[in-house]
Motif scaffolding. Structure first.
Motif, PDB file in Angstrom:
ATOM      1  N   PRO A 335      -6.705  29.438 -13.963  1.00 36.76           N
ATOM      2  CA  PRO A 335      -7.673  28.529 -14.577  1.00 36.76           C
ATOM      3  C   PRO A 335      -7.941  27.295 -13.711  1.00 36.76           C
ATOM      4  CG  PRO A 335      -5.525  28.257 -15.603  1.00 36.76           C
ATOM      5  CD  PRO A 335      -5.403  29.426 -14.663  1.00 36.76           C
ATOM      6  N   VAL A 336      -7.155  27.122 -12.683  1.00 39.90           N
ATOM      7  CA  VAL A 336      -7.258  25.973 -11.794  1.00 39.90           C
ATOM      8  C   VAL A 336      -8.102  26.333 -10.580  1.00 39.90           C
ATOM      9  CG1 VAL A 336      -5.941  24.398 -10.310  1.00 39.90           C
ATOM     10  CG2 VAL A 336      -5.044  25.045 -12.560  1.00 39.90           C
ATOM     11  N   GLY A 337      -9.040  25.455 -10.226  1.00 33.22           N
ATOM     12  CA  GLY A 337      -9.867  25.680  -9.044  1.00 33.22           C
ATOM     13  C   GLY A 337      -9.345  24.979  -7.811  1.00 33.22           C
ATOM     14  N   LYS A 338      -8.697  23.814  -8.007  1.00 32.34           N
ATOM     15  CA  LYS A 338      -8.077  23.096  -6.904  1.00 32.34           C
ATOM     16  C   LYS A 338      -7.122  22.055  -7.475  1.00 32.34           C
ATOM     17  CE  LYS A 338     -11.296  19.206  -6.272  1.00 32.34           C
ATOM     18  NZ  LYS A 338     -12.136  18.455  -5.333  1.00 32.34           N
ATOM     19  N   LYS A 339      -6.265  21.543  -6.610  1.00 32.55           N
ATOM     20  CA  LYS A 339      -5.427  20.412  -6.982  1.00 32.55           C
ATOM     21  C   LYS A 339      -5.609  19.301  -5.961  1.00 32.55           C
ATOM     22  CE  LYS A 339      -1.178  22.254  -4.806  1.00 32.55           C
ATOM     23  NZ  LYS A 339       0.220  22.658  -5.070  1.00 32.55           N
ATOM     24  N   ALA A 352       1.027  10.989  -7.819  1.00 34.43           N
ATOM     25  CA  ALA A 352       0.017  11.415  -8.789  1.00 34.43           C
ATOM     26  C   ALA A 352      -0.476  12.794  -8.377  1.00 34.43           C
ATOM     27  CB  ALA A 352      -1.146  10.425  -8.844  1.00 34.43           C
ATOM     28  N   TYR A 353      -0.947  13.539  -9.370  1.00 37.10           N
ATOM     29  CA  TYR A 353      -1.345  14.927  -9.113  1.00 37.10           C
ATOM     30  C   TYR A 353      -2.335  15.326 -10.208  1.00 37.10           C
ATOM     31  CZ  TYR A 353      -0.304  19.998  -9.875  1.00 37.10           C
ATOM     32  OH  TYR A 353      -0.365  21.346 -10.117  1.00 37.10           O
ATOM     33  N   ILE A 354      -3.498  15.818  -9.808  1.00 35.97           N
ATOM     34  CA  ILE A 354      -4.522  16.231 -10.765  1.00 35.97           C
ATOM     35  C   ILE A 354      -4.974  17.643 -10.428  1.00 35.97           C
ATOM     36  CG2 ILE A 354      -6.929  15.843 -11.480  1.00 35.97           C
ATOM     37  CD1 ILE A 354      -6.457  12.889 -11.349  1.00 35.97           C
ATOM     38  N   THR A 355      -5.095  18.479 -11.455  1.00 35.51           N
ATOM     39  CA  THR A 355      -5.694  19.793 -11.260  1.00 35.51           C
ATOM     40  C   THR A 355      -7.116  19.775 -11.819  1.00 35.51           C
ATOM     41  OG1 THR A 355      -4.730  20.618 -13.339  1.00 35.51           O
ATOM     42  CG2 THR A 355      -3.502  21.038 -11.312  1.00 35.51           C
ATOM     43  N   TYR A 356      -7.965  20.595 -11.217  1.00 35.07           N
ATOM     44  CA  TYR A 356      -9.363  20.713 -11.605  1.00 35.07           C
ATOM     45  C   TYR A 356      -9.641  22.151 -12.013  1.00 35.07           C
ATOM     46  CZ  TYR A 356      -9.895  16.192  -9.286  1.00 35.07           C
ATOM     47  OH  TYR A 356      -9.770  14.873  -8.922  1.00 35.07           O
ATOM     48  N   ASP A 357     -10.494  22.340 -13.010  1.00 33.26           N
ATOM     49  CA  ASP A 357     -10.805  23.694 -13.443  1.00 33.26           C
ATOM     50  C   ASP A 357     -11.785  24.356 -12.472  1.00 33.26           C
ATOM     51  OD1 ASP A 357     -13.398  22.805 -14.072  1.00 33.26           O
ATOM     52  OD2 ASP A 357     -12.990  22.648 -16.224  1.00 33.26           O
ATOM     53  N   ARG A 358     -12.191  25.568 -12.797  1.00 39.19           N
ATOM     54  CA  ARG A 358     -13.053  26.331 -11.894  1.00 39.19           C
ATOM     55  C   ARG A 358     -14.454  25.724 -11.767  1.00 39.19           C
ATOM     56  NH1 ARG A 358     -10.721  29.882  -8.305  1.00 39.19           N
ATOM     57  NH2 ARG A 358      -8.928  30.887  -9.275  1.00 39.19           N
ATOM     58  N   ARG A 359     -14.811  24.855 -12.691  1.00 37.80           N
ATOM     59  CA  ARG A 359     -16.120  24.188 -12.608  1.00 37.80           C
ATOM     60  C   ARG A 359     -16.048  22.904 -11.783  1.00 37.80           C
ATOM     61  NH1 ARG A 359     -17.052  22.928 -18.640  1.00 37.80           N
ATOM     62  NH2 ARG A 359     -14.867  22.364 -18.291  1.00 37.80           N
ATOM     63  N   GLY A 360     -14.823  22.530 -11.381  1.00 36.28           N
ATOM     64  CA  GLY A 360     -14.648  21.290 -10.637  1.00 36.28           C
ATOM     65  C   GLY A 360     -14.396  20.077 -11.507  1.00 36.28           C
ATOM     66  N   GLU A 361     -14.196  20.291 -12.835  1.00 34.69           N
ATOM     67  CA  GLU A 361     -13.924  19.192 -13.753  1.00 34.69           C
ATOM     68  C   GLU A 361     -12.422  18.931 -13.837  1.00 34.69           C
ATOM     69  OE1 GLU A 361     -16.367  17.510 -15.168  1.00 34.69           O
ATOM     70  OE2 GLU A 361     -17.907  18.830 -14.327  1.00 34.69           O
ATOM     71  N   ILE A 362     -12.044  17.675 -14.072  1.00 36.42           N
ATOM     72  CA  ILE A 362     -10.623  17.337 -14.217  1.00 36.42           C
ATOM     73  C   ILE A 362     -10.031  18.142 -15.374  1.00 36.42           C
ATOM     74  CG2 ILE A 362      -8.983  15.534 -14.842  1.00 36.42           C
ATOM     75  CD1 ILE A 362     -10.734  13.532 -13.398  1.00 36.42           C
ATOM     76  N   PHE A 363      -8.884  18.781 -15.117  1.00 32.35           N
ATOM     77  CA  PHE A 363      -8.199  19.591 -16.112  1.00 32.35           C
ATOM     78  C   PHE A 363      -6.973  18.836 -16.636  1.00 32.35           C
ATOM     79  CE2 PHE A 363      -5.603  23.788 -16.632  1.00 32.35           C
ATOM     80  CZ  PHE A 363      -5.697  23.696 -18.010  1.00 32.35           C
ATOM     81  N   LYS A 364      -5.968  18.649 -15.785  1.00 31.09           N
ATOM     82  CA  LYS A 364      -4.739  17.979 -16.209  1.00 31.09           C
ATOM     83  C   LYS A 364      -4.313  16.975 -15.149  1.00 31.09           C
ATOM     84  CE  LYS A 364      -2.127  21.609 -16.553  1.00 31.09           C
ATOM     85  NZ  LYS A 364      -0.957  22.469 -16.831  1.00 31.09           N
ATOM     86  N   SER A 365      -3.598  15.953 -15.589  1.00 26.88           N
ATOM     87  CA  SER A 365      -3.013  15.000 -14.650  1.00 26.88           C
ATOM     88  C   SER A 365      -1.504  14.962 -14.836  1.00 26.88           C
ATOM     89  CB  SER A 365      -3.590  13.595 -14.851  1.00 26.88           C
ATOM     90  OG  SER A 365      -3.048  12.994 -16.015  1.00 26.88           O
ATOM     91  N   PHE A 366      -0.827  14.668 -13.760  1.00 29.96           N
ATOM     92  CA  PHE A 366       0.636  14.547 -13.768  1.00 29.96           C
ATOM     93  C   PHE A 366       0.985  13.232 -13.103  1.00 29.96           C
ATOM     94  CE2 PHE A 366      -0.486  18.882 -13.940  1.00 29.96           C
ATOM     95  CZ  PHE A 366       0.428  19.482 -14.784  1.00 29.96           C
ATOM     96  N   GLU A 367       1.721  12.420 -13.829  1.00 28.68           N
ATOM     97  CA  GLU A 367       2.131  11.125 -13.290  1.00 28.68           C
ATOM     98  C   GLU A 367       3.655  11.039 -13.347  1.00 28.68           C
ATOM     99  OE1 GLU A 367       2.122   6.845 -15.068  1.00 28.68           O
ATOM    100  OE2 GLU A 367       0.043   7.447 -14.642  1.00 28.68           O
ATOM    101  N   PRO A 368       4.317  11.173 -12.201  1.00 26.61           N
ATOM    102  CA  PRO A 368       5.772  11.128 -12.186  1.00 26.61           C
ATOM    103  C   PRO A 368       6.286   9.705 -12.009  1.00 26.61           C
ATOM    104  CG  PRO A 368       4.975  11.662 -10.009  1.00 26.61           C
ATOM    105  CD  PRO A 368       3.750  11.470 -10.883  1.00 26.61           C
ATOM    106  N   GLN A 369       7.556   9.504 -12.323  1.00 22.84           N
ATOM    107  CA  GLN A 369       8.233   8.240 -12.067  1.00 22.84           C
ATOM    108  C   GLN A 369       9.567   8.541 -11.390  1.00 22.84           C
ATOM    109  OE1 GLN A 369       8.340   5.548 -15.443  1.00 22.84           O
ATOM    110  NE2 GLN A 369       6.482   6.426 -16.316  1.00 22.84           N
ATOM    111  N   TYR A 370       9.977   7.652 -10.496  1.00 19.97           N
ATOM    112  CA  TYR A 370      11.215   7.818  -9.739  1.00 19.97           C
ATOM    113  C   TYR A 370      11.960   6.489  -9.735  1.00 19.97           C
ATOM    114  CZ  TYR A 370       8.144  11.445  -7.843  1.00 19.97           C
ATOM    115  OH  TYR A 370       7.239  12.468  -7.711  1.00 19.97           O
ATOM    116  N   SER A 371      13.251   6.573  -9.431  1.00 22.02           N
ATOM    117  CA  SER A 371      14.010   5.330  -9.339  1.00 22.02           C
ATOM    118  C   SER A 371      15.367   5.569  -8.690  1.00 22.02           C
ATOM    119  CB  SER A 371      14.221   4.733 -10.736  1.00 22.02           C
ATOM    120  OG  SER A 371      14.725   3.413 -10.661  1.00 22.02           O
TER     121      SER A 371
END
Length: 440
Positions: A335-339, A352-371
């Motif tokens: 279902p992902v077209g690119k990341k 930060a990390y975002i996946t885009y669907d096959r139409r090129g629209e934003i699908f999901k975002s991932f925001e990690p934290q570290y320490s």
């Protein structure tokens, strides 16, 4: 930016970063003042200690990924600014940093684009390309050793927040990683010379998913799909899953797919068309994000319709972030077209990390934290050194408004606890017999 336009990255602005790090852990001389302080970058409009809110977010819009900007601008989220980390030893597990410095310049991509040491054998530990110059090299730093420990067991508590702000699910699970090669200790796990890692996931609560588990066996050759098996309590047996079944929720209601892990959840050569698309400073949660002084490390929440959609978050100005994109060339039905992945050049970890669907629209975002895992008189050790680890992830489905947020905790239902570099981890968690035993 001229180099980024040509698809080339290199660490440092005033001078090369890694020779400086080899001589001193302080990165200050590699970057101008305006990249080392939000105060200088914003010319005093935002100061360290301030909160980024809907009222002032426009000042730092270019320092945020578009989904984080949306959260602050429209959903009541706030982010507190903390000082930029200058001591590189606080951005790595100690042994992994030592391996990166020891093995600098010894990695290359072979004829198949797999990472190998200068002798053509499997990689010997640390970031293979600390001064990564291409999108594929940046991806290799994420892929070869996800958590940057030879093994780890992270006890995780997860909350699923519905679009209306209510809590729809709450899960406890353990995420277990065991590298067989590309280890900081330079060794190879017996029998694992043709593998890269084992990765197991064990759900321990609530009762309707307890016992659900998965085992990923990754080959060293990044052109090969992992072997994926799982235990489903309803069937009371271990079953094999299709090798490309990596774009589905691990359990009902969850935004997280196996493909999403560490922004590198699939072998890197089952994705393609890697390219660097940008470069510059960015806000990222790279420090002061561990809540070791709170019960079970559980952090406060905020924002959203019912003030519980987001974790409390601290971010710093990351002076040098490279952005790369890739496409899932090995997964025709994904279902992902690119990341698009934003990677802090200082430690080559994604922020930060975002996946885009096959139409090129934003699908999901991932925001990690570290320490670095110390706060006041609380400290978590990784052998002889203070541990560095991820401390939270927020995964937001931009298309339907569901939030998956999860964090390491001291322990979860079933008694599993967070620990690193554990003796006997493979035998206890990384076999089909272990899946069966844990599931029942």
């Amino acid at each position: 930016m001229e180099q980024a336009a040509k698809g080339i990255a290199t660490a440092g602005v005033l001078g090369p970063l890694w020779p400086m790090i080899a001589n001193s852990a302080d990165i200050t001389k590699a970057y101008p003042d305006e990249l080392m302080s939000i105060d200088a970058w914003s010319k005093g409009k935002i100061k360290t200690g301030d909160f980024i809110t809907a009222e002032n977010v426009e000042i730092v819009k270019e320092l945020l990924d578009p989904v984080a900007y949306h959260h602050i601008k429209t959903m009541g989220r706030k982010i507190r600014i903390v000082p930029t980390t200058r001591d590189i030893t606080r951005m790595f597990p100690a042994e992994y940093l030592e391996a990166t410095l020891r093995n600098q310049g010894k990695a290359k991509l072979d004829a198949n684009s797999n990472v190998v040491s200068s002798d053509g054998k499997p990689w010997i530990g640390g970031n293979p390309f600390p001064d990564a110059k291409t999108g594929l090299e940046v991806a290799a730093n994420l892929t070869m050793c996800w958590g940057r420990k030879d093994n780890s067991l992270t006890a995780i508590r997860d909350w699923e927040v519905a679009p209306d702000g209510s809590m729809s699910y709450q899960y406890d699970f353990a995420w277990v990683e065991q590298n067989t090669t590309a280890r900081a200790d330079g060794k190879v796990l017996p029998g694992g010379d043709e593998l890269l890692r084992y990765n197991a996931v064990y759900f321990t609560g609530p009762s309707d998913v307890k016992g659900t588990s998965y085992l990923n066996t990754w080959y060293y050759d990044q052109r090969k799909f992992p072997e994926l098996v799982g235990y489903l309590p309803a069937f009371k047996r271990v079953r094999k899953f299709p090798t490309n079944q990596r774009f589905e929720p691990l359990v009902p209601g969850m935004n997280l797919y196996l493909s999403d892990a560490w922004a590198a959840g699939d072998p890197m050569l089952t994705w393609g068309n890697y390219k660097i698309v940008g470069r510059g400073p960015m806000l990222g949660a790279q420090s002061q994000t561990w809540y070791g002084d709170r019960p079970n490390w559980e952090r406060p929440v905020q924002g959203g319709p019912k003030n519980q959609t987001f974790f409390e978050t601290q971010m710093e100005l990351c002076p040098d972030v490279v952005i790369f994109e890739a496409e899932p060339t090995g997964y025709p039905r994904a279902p992902v077209g690119k990341k698009r992945v934003w990677v802090d050049v200082r430690n080559q970890m994604y922020v930060a990390y975002i996946t885009y669907d096959r139409r090129g629209e934003i699908f999901k975002s991932f925001e990690p934290q570290y320490s670095f895992l110390e706060k006041g008189d609380k400290k978590l050790m990784d052998g002889k050194s203070t541990a560095w680890h991820w401390t939270a992830v927020q995964c937001y489905n931009f298309q339907d408004g569901r939030m998956t947020r999860f964090q390491p905790v001291t322990s979860i239902a079933g008694g599993m606890s967070t620990a690193f570099n554990i003796d006997g981890l493979y035998e206890k968690y990384m076999t089909q017999q272990a899946l069966q035993r844990m599931g029942t």
